[in-house]
Design a protein around this motif. Structure first.
Motif, PDB file in Angstrom:
ATOM      1  N   GLY A 104       0.780  -1.232   0.000  1.00  0.00           N
ATOM      2  CA  GLY A 104       0.000   0.000   0.000  1.00  0.00           C
ATOM      3  C   GLY A 104       0.809   1.278   0.000  1.00  0.00           C
ATOM      4  O   GLY A 104       0.224   2.370  -0.034  1.00  0.00           O
ATOM      5  N   MET A 105       2.129   1.184   0.024  1.00  0.00           N
ATOM      6  CA  MET A 105       2.968   2.367   0.200  1.00  0.00           C
ATOM      7  C   MET A 105       2.812   3.375  -0.941  1.00  0.00           C
ATOM      8  O   MET A 105       2.756   3.006  -2.114  1.00  0.00           O
ATOM      9  CB  MET A 105       4.436   1.937   0.301  1.00  0.00           C
ATOM     10  N   LYS A 106       2.745   4.652  -0.573  1.00  0.00           N
ATOM     11  CA  LYS A 106       2.800   5.732  -1.562  1.00  0.00           C
ATOM     12  C   LYS A 106       4.271   5.951  -1.895  1.00  0.00           C
ATOM     13  O   LYS A 106       5.010   6.643  -1.179  1.00  0.00           O
ATOM     14  CB  LYS A 106       2.177   7.009  -0.987  1.00  0.00           C
ATOM     15  N   VAL A 135       8.942   2.115   8.235  1.00  0.00           N
ATOM     16  CA  VAL A 135       8.582   2.991   7.123  1.00  0.00           C
ATOM     17  C   VAL A 135       9.507   4.199   7.083  1.00  0.00           C
ATOM     18  O   VAL A 135      10.119   4.511   6.047  1.00  0.00           O
ATOM     19  CB  VAL A 135       7.112   3.429   7.220  1.00  0.00           C
ATOM     20  N   ALA A 136       9.625   4.901   8.203  1.00  0.00           N
ATOM     21  CA  ALA A 136      10.521   6.058   8.248  1.00  0.00           C
ATOM     22  C   ALA A 136      11.954   5.635   7.959  1.00  0.00           C
ATOM     23  O   ALA A 136      12.686   6.327   7.233  1.00  0.00           O
ATOM     24  CB  ALA A 136      10.432   6.727   9.622  1.00  0.00           C
ATOM     25  N   THR A 165       5.191  13.275  -8.495  1.00  0.00           N
ATOM     26  CA  THR A 165       4.173  12.616  -7.670  1.00  0.00           C
ATOM     27  C   THR A 165       3.761  13.497  -6.508  1.00  0.00           C
ATOM     28  O   THR A 165       2.574  13.638  -6.197  1.00  0.00           O
ATOM     29  CB  THR A 165       4.704  11.273  -7.152  1.00  0.00           C
ATOM     30  N   VAL A 166       4.741  14.112  -5.850  1.00  0.00           N
ATOM     31  CA  VAL A 166       4.447  14.984  -4.711  1.00  0.00           C
ATOM     32  C   VAL A 166       3.700  16.234  -5.180  1.00  0.00           C
ATOM     33  O   VAL A 166       2.767  16.702  -4.509  1.00  0.00           O
ATOM     34  CB  VAL A 166       5.742  15.347  -3.966  1.00  0.00           C
ATOM     35  N   GLU A 200      -0.867  13.814   5.089  1.00  0.00           N
ATOM     36  CA  GLU A 200      -0.468  14.001   6.481  1.00  0.00           C
ATOM     37  C   GLU A 200       0.495  12.924   6.963  1.00  0.00           C
ATOM     38  O   GLU A 200       1.417  13.203   7.741  1.00  0.00           O
ATOM     39  CB  GLU A 200      -1.720  14.039   7.367  1.00  0.00           C
ATOM     40  N   PHE A 201       0.320  11.686   6.508  1.00  0.00           N
ATOM     41  CA  PHE A 201       1.101  10.576   7.061  1.00  0.00           C
ATOM     42  C   PHE A 201       2.107   9.995   6.064  1.00  0.00           C
ATOM     43  O   PHE A 201       2.669   8.931   6.307  1.00  0.00           O
ATOM     44  CB  PHE A 201       0.150   9.487   7.564  1.00  0.00           C
ATOM     45  N   ILE A 202       2.356  10.694   4.976  1.00  0.00           N
ATOM     46  CA  ILE A 202       3.281  10.189   3.968  1.00  0.00           C
ATOM     47  C   ILE A 202       4.668   9.971   4.575  1.00  0.00           C
ATOM     48  O   ILE A 202       5.180  10.791   5.334  1.00  0.00           O
ATOM     49  CB  ILE A 202       3.345  11.156   2.774  1.00  0.00           C
TER      50      ILE A 202
END
Length: 515
Positions: free
Chosen positions: A64-66, A293-294, A323-324, A445-447
């Motif tokens: 699911g990662m962006k 993740v981080a 993308t950003v 917010e949580f990217i």
């Protein structure tokens, strides 16, 4: 066909060898709960397993990662069934938490002279841990088992996801009822507990808000037994308790930059953090942050062992500037400057312009004489803030929208946008409706921060819009057969040597053909 599973409690018992037990005659549990110090060894073990297990969600997180580039796991993102089955995942760690929690609840009455407030502390930790473990098992596996206690070794039937979620709710409510707010938590010696991993009334309310939002969504989308509307309302109620300070004093950081400052300094309690996995650097010389993740997003310049040119070959997750820009079309949004290093300055490698994640600004590097830089990156230097207050503004907005209360949903959405200095909803960029706007706001917010995106996709029914590969080909029958959940792990039906220990267990229908 009735599905049966034998829980390997022997493995769980072996995993508890870290407990500080001093039995009278041999290793037993019956004489290891006489004092609170002995009882506290089990509570500490519960907290240890939570710390090391909860953040371990690589398969679903990767799916699911962006992200635009991933060094490993491309076939996992494509949801290649054989790759998923062959990957290293296990539910044993979550059942270790369950075993230790049941062990405490089964034996706490043996502890002598235990004050009531201390009893509530220990029971509350166990009940929260049970609720969290069953919730994560349901999210990740769908149908799982519900054990009775720490001593019953027998075949268990796989319980429905609805029953597992109800069990999680039951335990979380018990934790909420008896735990104090975080500012009143104390340890064995009466010293204030300042980390946000130890369960409190706020973490229990957060867990309930998450469970009910998930339960309502999967009930509505995937036709489970239950009442989705009631579940959405309960998620709203528990989120409101957090937002209004009824279960602890939590405050939004004043700006995205202040948030990043707190995320990068684990020694200063983050006022927005509700539940965090503590990064204990003293555990060993090789320990890494619980936030995978981080850790996988951090790159140059935080990583001093890298140069800009190293990005494509040595950083696990990468995002393109394009993308950003698509995700954040509103250039007034302060998260662009806070979350990404030198936003507006090109960082081009081999014709690709990269957006450099900059939420986490401290890394641990070890000396390495064989590395060109003389250093090797080990981990990001940060706790894993698993749930923070912004999560519950947006979760409440999501549930309000699903109940048709758009005014309140918009109000919550705009709290987070206002904090970021972004345009309020609706703006010229909001072209896909309120539900999608809330989903995208969670992405923004949580990217690069947590593993929540896969669950967000499933909860909102965006599988074929937001995922890729084989996800796009799934039929309703595939989904009913368990295609969106992890297959039952190999260690649930065979031992470490590959010997079958439960011939009655059957893999989920979707995964059987690839097993």
């Amino acid at each position: 066909m009735k599905k049966i599973i034998m829980l390997s409690l022997c493995g769980c018992l072996l995993s508890s060898c870290s407990l500080d037990l001093q039995p009278e005659n041999g290793m037993t549990y019956s004489n290891s709960f006489n004092t609170e110090k002995e009882l506290n060894a089990t509570t500490t073990s519960i907290l240890y397993y939570i710390n090391t297990v909860v953040g371990n969600n690589y398969v679903l997180s990767t799916a699911g990662m962006k992200a635009d580039e991933i060094l490993d796991g491309k076939q996992m993102r494509e949801w290649n069934p054989r790759t998923v089955i062959a990957s290293e995942y296990s539910w044993k760690g979550l059942y270790d938490i369950i075993f230790e929690s049941n062990l405490l609840l089964d034996n706490i009455n043996k502890t002598k002279n235990l004050p009531e407030e201390r009893r509530k502390y220990h029971v509350g930790q166990a009940e929260f841990a049970l609720g969290l473990s069953y919730f994560l098992l349901a999210q990740r596996y769908g149908e799982v088992i519900i054990t009775e206690n720490s001593s019953e070794i027998k075949p268990y039937s796989l319980s429905s996801q609805a029953d597992v979620l109800n069990a999680a709710i039951e335990h979380a409510k018990k934790a909420l009822d008896i735990l104090p707010t975080w500012d009143k938590l104390t340890d064995l010696d009466g010293v204030a507990i300042t980390n946000r991993q130890t369960a409190s009334k706020g973490t229990a309310a957060a867990l309930l808000a998450q469970i009910y939002a998930w339960k309502g969504s999967v009930t509505e989308l995937y036709k489970l037994q239950g009442n989705a509307q009631e579940d959405y309302q309960k998620s709203i109620d528990y989120s409101t308790q957090l937002i209004e300070g009824q279960v602890g004093n939590y405050q939004l950081c004043s700006s995205p930059e202040e948030l990043c400052t707190y995320l990068s300094n684990e020694k200063t309690p983050n006022p927005e953090a509700i539940f965090s996995l503590y990064f204990d650097k003293t555990r060993s010389e090789n320990v890494v942050s619980p936030n995978e993740v981080a850790q996988n997003f951090v790159s140059w310049p935080v990583r001093e062992d890298q140069t800009l040119a190293d990005l494509p070959s040595s950083s696990t997750y990468q995002l393109y500037t394009s993308t950003v820009e698509s995700l954040f079309p509103d250039t007034t949004d302060q998260r662009l400057q806070a979350f990404f290093y030198q936003w507006g300055t090109p960082h081009e490698v081999d014709g690709t312009d990269y957006a450099i994640m900059y939420k986490f600004r401290k890394a641990i590097l070890d000396p390495d004489q064989y590395s060109p830089s003389g250093k090797t990156y080990r981990t990001v230097d940060a706790d894993y803030v698993y749930w923070r207050l912004a999560d519950f503004y947006l979760l409440r907005a999501e549930c309000y929208q699903k109940l048709g209360n758009e005014a309140k949903a918009i109000a919550d959405l705009n709290v987070i946008r206002s904090r970021a200095g972004a345009l309020s909803y609706p703006s010229t960029y909001d072209t896909e409706g309120l539900k999608k706007a809330i989903f995208i706001e969670r992405e923004k917010e949580f990217i690069g921060e947590n593993d929540a995106r896969y669950a967000d996709v499933i909860r909102n029914g965006y599988v074929k819009e937001e995922l890729q590969g084989k996800f796009l080909l799934l039929t309703n029958q595939d989904i009913q057969g368990g295609a969106l959940f992890l297959p039952l792990p190999k260690d649930s039906w065979q031992d470490k040597d590959g010997h079958i220990i439960n011939t009655q267990l059957r893999q989920k229908p979707y995964w059987q053909a690839y097993n």
